[in-house]
Enzyme design. Structure first.
Site, PDB file in Angstrom:
ATOM      1  CG  HIS A 145      -0.377   0.226   2.520  1.00 24.05           C
ATOM      2  ND1 HIS A 145      -0.064  -0.804   3.390  1.00 24.05           N
ATOM      3  CD2 HIS A 145      -0.037   1.366   3.171  1.00 24.05           C
ATOM      4  CE1 HIS A 145       0.427  -0.303   4.502  1.00 24.05           C
ATOM      5  NE2 HIS A 145       0.464   1.006   4.394  1.00 24.05           N
ATOM      6  CG  ASP A 175       0.244  -4.155   2.827  1.00 23.18           C
ATOM      7  OD1 ASP A 175       0.311  -3.544   1.751  1.00 23.18           O
ATOM      8  OD2 ASP A 175       0.213  -3.573   3.935  1.00 23.18           O
ATOM      9  CB  SER A 257       3.129   1.785   6.116  1.00 30.82           C
ATOM     10  OG  SER A 257       1.953   1.881   6.876  1.00 30.82           O
TER      11      SER A 257
END
Length: 414
Positions: A145, A175, A257
């Site tokens: 993402h 992911d 992230s």
């Protein structure tokens, strides 16, 4: 006899020594001039013995307490060493050393939205970890993402140098994504740890680029191991997958992230991926374990994708709160009232189409196992089957239970 028993040191005189005491008093009267000096010396010796005994008792007590509470550190201290590698034994020195070891391998990822072939100022920020240096390339692992929002990718290294990044491969389900950059001037790659040996309560550090503040380090503990978090792959609010993660209370914010979660030895144990952000919620961050990450990374490095078995159905849960099936629709589909769980086929292609599945079929079983939701469907395909396997599908059509078999294939390129 205990170390602090009342009997350890006593001034009481036994009754059997009474006569002896009288004789001693008589003797002292007769020998007084000769024994004054010796008597003073004897009295002083008793005081010294008492003081020395007290000091030794205190030292032994402290040593025993330290040995019980801090066994490893106590043994190292007696050997003239410290557990943190510093002469002063600073308890934060290990944190400092672990952070310094990994920080050069953590980069900031900037993903620019591609507008007519040019970089747009509207960009997304994330983090990444250099895990391999080979020839003129350095390879970075990050989250899917982080790189999925744009086509122009940049990696900013710890010295502030911005480098163009090339996408090697990405996988939406896990992911995880892999990038490459020019390795010139880069000498540090992260050392991989064993996430399967993590324990609850173990100290960890999160390093990344929260809110664009590159090189930020936060600390915490492992709150839970092997937590399964439901996720919506298509971001449509419907949970259709479960992510296996490490739960930590180390502060993780937007931009973290793809960054590193490391242990106190400076080894990578996870890739930070998400947090629960809600009113009144604190300390709920999650990282994908390196044990799972590296399996995906190996596939991405080899093929640029992760190959999984493909059935070819687009579905919605029969019990979906977002698209509930009313009484009229059930009657139109002739679905028996006894059927309360399953998935409705909205579109069929590939192997599913070849097997004869079509719109409004309600799938209820795979290989004899009940399928209650799209999550069950995906888990059975991805965890129980392989490309080329045969899959037996039971479904309702016009109120009639039907079974077909189909051969699973690799998902075609999007």
């Amino acid at each position: 006899m205990g170390l602090f028993d009342d009997e350890f040191y006593s001034t009481k005189v036994s009754k059997r020594t009474g006569n002896l005491a009288k004789r001693v008093r008589v003797s002292r009267k007769r020998l007084w001039p000769r024994t004054v000096k010796n008597s003073e010396s004897s009295s002083l010796s008793m005081i010294q013995v008492a003081v020395i005994s007290s000091v030794i008792s205190a030292v032994v007590s402290v040593a025993l307490f330290a040995w019980i509470v801090y066994p490893g550190e106590t043994q190292m201290a007696f050997a003239g060493q410290t557990s943190y590698g510093s002469e002063q034994g600073d308890p934060y020195e290990q944190v400092i050393q672990a952070g310094d070891k990994v920080r050069p391998a953590v980069v900031s990822i900037v993903s620019h939205k591609d507008v007519e072939g040019s970089k747009n100022e509207d960009s997304a920020l994330g983090s990444g970890v250099i895990f391999k240096i080979e020839g003129k390339k350095a390879y970075i692992m990050t989250n899917h993402h982080v790189v999925d929002t744009g086509g122009n990718l940049e990696a900013v290294t710890v010295d502030g140098t911005s480098r163009e990044a090339e996408l090697i491969g990405k996988d939406r389900i896990s992911d995880i994504a892999v990038l490459s950059i020019d390795s010139k001037g880069i000498s540090t790659a992260v050392e991989l740890g064993d996430s399967t040996k993590l324990r609850r309560g173990q100290a960890v550090l999160a390093i990344g680029n929260p809110l664009g503040l590159g090189g930020t380090m936060t600390s915490g503990i492992v709150s839970y191991i092997d937590r399964r978090i439901p996720v919506s792959i298509n971001q449509d609010g419907v949970y259709d997958w479960e992510q296996n993660v490490i739960q930590t209370d180390a502060a993780i914010n937007e931009g973290n992230s793809g960054g590193a979660l490391i242990d106190m030895n400076g080894k990578l144990v996870g890739i930070n991926t998400m947090k629960i952000a809600d009113m009144g919620v604190e300390g709920l961050g999650f990282a994908i374990p390196t044990h799972d990450v590296m399996t995906i990374v190996d596939d991405l490095m080899l093929d640029g994708k992760v190959s999984r078995p493909y059935l070819g159905v687009y579905t919605v849960d029969l019990t979906s709160p977002y698209a509930p099936l009313d009484k009229e629709q059930r009657e139109e589909m002739k679905l028996p009232e006894s059927v309360e769980e399953g998935v409705i086929v909205l579109e069929a292609s590939g192997p599913a189409e070849e097997a004869g599945l079509k719109m409004n079929d309600v799938i209820v079983e795979f290989d004899g196992k009940k399928i209650r939701s799209t999550l069950d469907l995906r888990k059975h395909l991805y965890e129980k089957k392989k490309i080329g396997d045969e899959l037996k599908v039971k479904f309702y059509r016009d109120g009639k239970l039907t079974e077909v078999a189909t051969k699973l294939t690799d998902k075609p390129e999007e």
